[in-house]
Design a protein around this motif. Sequence first.
Motif: not given
Length: 267
Positions: A38-42, A50-57
């Motif tokens: 799991f990797h999460a970013f803002v 003001v925003g987010t995004g995640n990936v499952m790899l």
Amino acid sequence: MIRELEGTDIKGLNNLPPIDWKFDYEAFVKSFIEDDFFHAFVIIQDELIVGTGNVMLKEKVGWLANIIVDQNHRGKGLGYKMTKFLVDFLNHKGCETQLLIATELGETVYQKVGFRKIMEYQCFDSEVDMDFNYTNSMRRLKKSDLESIYKLDKETNGENRIHLIDKYFATGTGYFNNDKELLEFYLPHLGRGLVLSKDSKAGIELLKLKHTKQGMRTLLPIDNGEGVNFLESYGLKKGVKWSRMILGKENKWNPKYIYSYGGGYCG
């Protein structure tokens, strides 16, 4: 600026998703933040998220999820910026297949990055509690069932999701035939409650189990006609359609086995 999400960023994330998502974003991040897949970013502007995004790899398959922009900062290209960042991140990791489940609002953004729609999912919500009677074909899942669960999941999704199954199978329910063969399983705590089945009768029985409580949501591919027809006839509230989209190499999957997706982060 885009940076990795930190533990101190979690509080307040529930302010970002639209209300109709009915999504506890903070609990979601807490449940995965220690996992290496799991990797999460803002997105940071003026020291605010003001925003987010995640990936499952896992291996060569990656899922993009929770690409959300604060409602006061939409229309500025931030959704595209985060999506492009996540795609580049996965490419750098050697990912060959990138997938996501898109809202109508997000679909055009993802198309600009190169994603294409491969399937629509229909949304259903239960608005009242419903009665349910267990049958002898059902029981709580055991460790001895894991190989059968892995096999059915791989046949359905065409990817290795052992890391997710191991995390959530202990509270799951299986449906077995007279020869004790696993036909279907329901993992209530994997996202919104994953239901996979290669038998329509079994699939419908565990959908009934899932929707004994009001407030439960199911999304399933429209190619699963029997599942869609059942949920329409069962009195659930029919919602909007979402889209499964892909970028890169196609993986072999069977949408007719999906009676309820797990979540936007895993299909």
